[in-house]
Design an enzyme around this catalytic site. Structure first.
Site, PDB file in Angstrom:
ATOM      1  CG  ASP A  55      -0.558   0.343   8.091  1.00 45.17           C
ATOM      2  OD1 ASP A  55      -1.413   1.231   8.328  1.00 45.17           O
ATOM      3  OD2 ASP A  55       0.642   0.582   7.857  1.00 45.17           O
ATOM      4  CE  LYS A  87       0.674   1.614   4.401  1.00 44.27           C
ATOM      5  NZ  LYS A  87       1.402   2.805   4.722  1.00 44.27           N
TER       6      LYS A  87
END
Ligand code: C5P
Length: 286
Positions: free
Chosen positions: A138, A11
């Site tokens: 995350d 990401k």
């Protein structure tokens, strides 16, 4: 079926803002997260032994439950009360570690998704997300991927309009900064520039790449030690000179990325002197 192979994609933070420190020691975040086409491959096998084993192509990475993938297997087993099952994970690492690209979190999310399939536990998205958050901030985003606004510790996710097709050049310079240390440094510094998150969300809605690229700001850049901050500034300026519409550091670094009109444009930009580089595309869903 006792074996499954899943992709675990990296990401980026298109924007990253940090709010106040909470009583639990974490900070409230507001960030736009984006999955990109740089993958680890995670091979998950159920075994008759009770233990959790993690191996990877990078010998320096922790094995067993000290690796986020192992921690995820442990959290999943205990959530579903299947403590007698053994899990072996083998990771083909491509996402650089200590880069701010959630490499370890992506592997952990793949293990959670994989065990839900292999054990046929069919947990709800909320349950999967709760297990993921117990592994790291995350990890919930990495379960679902795409483009999303992440608030709270990172687990309050709102899907956003997909980032339009483009090319992204990632540059991973040769330094890394500890995440807790950078949060602490940020607590002690007066942030001058914060992202216009609302404006960036609106730009995604209208597919206005230029407006989005101009709003990419990561508050952690200001909290970096001076030498490292300069390297980030240099990389960003080179990315812009090479034709990037915008450039920003991701997460707590040290990777920096630039968004280009096309993948070809990103590939043409020559920033190898700053470190390892990867030309990637946005990923809409995982
Ligand atoms: O959740 P995770 O293990 O990824 O967080 C690593 C460290 O980063 C935490 O121990 C904390 O110091 C910091 N952190 C924070 N606020 C967040 C996420 C992480 O302060 N929202």
């Amino acid at each position: 079926m006792n074996r499954l192979t899943l992709d675990a994609c990296a990401k980026l933070n298109l924007t990253l803002d940090v709010g106040e420190k909470r009583p639990d020691g974490y900070h409230n975040m507001e960030m736009i997260m984006q999955s990109v086409s740089l993958y680890d491959t995670v091979d998950i096998t159920l075994t008759a032994k009770k233990d959790i084993k993690v191996m990877s192509t990078k010998p320096n990475l922790p094995t067993g439950i000290h690796n986020l993938a192992g921690k995820a297997a442990k959290a999943f087993k205990s959530y579903v009360n299947l403590n007698d099952i053994g899990v072996e994970v083998y990771i083909n690492k491509r996402i650089p570690d200590r880069a701010g690209m959630a490499g370890g979190s992506a592997d952990a999310a793949a293990v959670i998704r994989g065990l839900d399939i292999l054990l046929d536990t069919r947990l709800s998205a909320d349950a999967l997300s709760a297990i993921a958050l117990s592994v790291g901030s995350d990890v919930p985003f990495c379960l679902f991927g795409g483009t999303a606004l992440a608030c709270g510790r990172g687990e309050l996710l709102t899907p956003l309009a997909a980032l339009p097709d483009c090319g992204i050049l990632l540059v991973k310079p040769d330094f890394s900064v500890s995440t807790p240390a950078l949060f602490a440094a940020l607590d002690g510094c007066q942030v001058r520039l914060r992202p216009d998150t609302r404006g960036a969300v609106d730009a995604l809605c209208t597919g206005d790449m230029k407006a989005l690229a101009g709003r990419m700001v990561n508050v952690f850049e200001e909290a970096l030690p001076e030498a490292e901050r300069r390297i980030v500034v240099d990389i960003k300026s080179e990315l812009l000179s090479a034709g990037a519409l915008g450039a920003c550091m991701t997460g707590t670094g040290s990777a920096v990325f630039g968004i280009f009109p096309t993948l070809e444009d990103a590939r043409r930009a020559d920033l190898g002197r700053f470190g390892e580089t990867f030309a990637v595309s946005p990923v809409k869903s995982i």
